[in-house]
Every structure is written in structure tokens, then in C-alpha cells.
Design a protein around this motif. Structure first.
Motif, mmCIF file in Angstrom:
data_model
loop_
_atom_site.group_PDB
_atom_site.id
_atom_site.type_symbol
_atom_site.label_atom_id
_atom_site.label_comp_id
_atom_site.label_asym_id
_atom_site.label_seq_id
_atom_site.Cartn_x
_atom_site.Cartn_y
_atom_site.Cartn_z
ATOM 1 N N ARG A 5 -17.012 16.719 10.551
ATOM 2 C CA ARG A 5 -16.968 15.955 11.795
ATOM 3 C C ARG A 5 -16.073 14.732 11.732
ATOM 4 O O ARG A 5 -15.644 14.229 12.756
ATOM 5 N N ALA A 6 -15.818 14.244 10.525
ATOM 6 C CA ALA A 6 -14.974 13.057 10.410
ATOM 7 C C ALA A 6 -14.425 12.938 8.991
ATOM 8 O O ALA A 6 -15.045 13.386 8.036
ATOM 9 N N VAL A 7 -13.259 12.325 8.892
ATOM 10 C CA VAL A 7 -12.640 11.997 7.609
ATOM 11 C C VAL A 7 -12.421 10.494 7.627
ATOM 12 O O VAL A 7 -11.887 9.955 8.598
ATOM 13 N N VAL A 8 -12.823 9.817 6.563
ATOM 14 C CA VAL A 8 -12.731 8.361 6.494
ATOM 15 C C VAL A 8 -11.828 7.982 5.329
ATOM 16 O O VAL A 8 -11.867 8.598 4.274
ATOM 17 N N SER A 9 -11.017 6.953 5.542
ATOM 18 C CA SER A 9 -10.118 6.460 4.505
ATOM 19 C C SER A 9 -10.104 4.933 4.534
ATOM 20 O O SER A 9 -10.170 4.330 5.595
ATOM 21 N N ALA A 10 -10.017 4.346 3.357
ATOM 22 C CA ALA A 10 -9.818 2.896 3.231
ATOM 23 C C ALA A 10 -8.558 2.715 2.391
ATOM 24 O O ALA A 10 -8.627 2.623 1.171
ATOM 25 N N ILE A 40 -0.391 9.989 11.135
ATOM 26 C CA ILE A 40 -0.860 11.378 11.175
ATOM 27 C C ILE A 40 -2.176 11.542 11.929
ATOM 28 O O ILE A 40 -2.756 12.623 11.923
ATOM 29 N N GLY A 41 -2.657 10.484 12.577
ATOM 30 C CA GLY A 41 -3.814 10.650 13.447
ATOM 31 C C GLY A 41 -5.041 9.813 13.133
ATOM 32 O O GLY A 41 -5.991 9.795 13.907
ATOM 33 N N PHE A 42 -5.068 9.136 11.987
ATOM 34 C CA PHE A 42 -6.204 8.266 11.691
ATOM 35 C C PHE A 42 -6.188 7.090 12.654
ATOM 36 O O PHE A 42 -5.130 6.616 13.056
ATOM 37 N N ARG A 43 -7.362 6.616 13.021
ATOM 38 C CA ARG A 43 -7.490 5.469 13.917
ATOM 39 C C ARG A 43 -8.304 4.378 13.232
ATOM 40 O O ARG A 43 -9.278 4.663 12.533
ATOM 41 N N LEU A 44 -7.904 3.130 13.443
ATOM 42 C CA LEU A 44 -8.608 2.004 12.844
ATOM 43 C C LEU A 44 -10.028 1.954 13.379
ATOM 44 O O LEU A 44 -10.257 1.981 14.587
ATOM 45 N N TYR A 45 -10.986 1.932 12.466
ATOM 46 C CA TYR A 45 -12.394 1.895 12.851
ATOM 47 C C TYR A 45 -12.931 0.474 12.758
ATOM 48 O O TYR A 45 -13.376 -0.100 13.727
ATOM 49 N N ARG A 46 -12.834 -0.099 11.574
ATOM 50 C CA ARG A 46 -13.372 -1.440 11.361
ATOM 51 C C ARG A 46 -12.805 -1.978 10.048
ATOM 52 O O ARG A 46 -12.781 -1.265 9.060
ATOM 53 N N GLY A 47 -12.334 -3.206 10.057
ATOM 54 C CA GLY A 47 -11.753 -3.787 8.848
ATOM 55 C C GLY A 47 -10.542 -2.986 8.391
ATOM 56 O O GLY A 47 -9.578 -2.833 9.120
ATOM 57 N N ASN A 48 -10.605 -2.436 7.181
ATOM 58 C CA ASN A 48 -9.526 -1.614 6.638
ATOM 59 C C ASN A 48 -9.940 -0.144 6.576
ATOM 60 O O ASN A 48 -9.399 0.630 5.817
#
Length: 62
Positions: A5-10, A40-48
Motif C-alpha cells: 500500500r505504500a513505500v516510505v523513504s528517508a 519518480i513519484g515520491f511525495r514529501l510526507y513529513r520532515g525528511n
């Protein structure tokens, strides 16, 4: 992967043993890495933290 459902990156520099973390270079490099992920499609969620939906049309277009 089915059901994902989601991919997260810092994004950032993984070698923290260097003195880069205490310099202005750290912010510049982290910003460039983040911009690459956003391209490539990641969107800023919070902080970094960046978030990507695997069903995003942005991801398919890239």
C-alpha cells in the motif's frame, strides 16, 4: 508486491562516520537525493520522510 500500500523513504547519506553530517554539504546532498526520489513519484510526507503509493500514476509515467 501484491497488497503493498505504500513505500516510505528517508533519503540521506548512509555513511555517518564522515564529517559531512555537520557541514552545509549534508543539507545540499540530502536535498538533491530527495529531489531525485520526488522525480519518480515520491511525495514529501513529513520532515525528511517521503511516501509513494504503488498505484500512483506518476510512478507509471516515470
Amino acid at each position: 508486491m501484491p497488497g503493498c500500500r505504500a513505500v516510505v523513504s528517508a533519503p540521506g547519506i548512509s555513511d555517518l562516520a564522515t564529517s559531512v553530517r555537520q557541514s552545509d554539504e549534508w543539507g545540499r546532498v540530502t536535498t538533491r537525493i530527495r529531489m531525485g526520489w520526488q522525480h519518480i513519484g515520491f511525495r514529501l510526507y513529513r520532515g525528511n520522510v517521503l511516501l509513494l503509493s504503488p498505484t500512483s500514476l506518476d510512478l507509471e509515467e516515470q
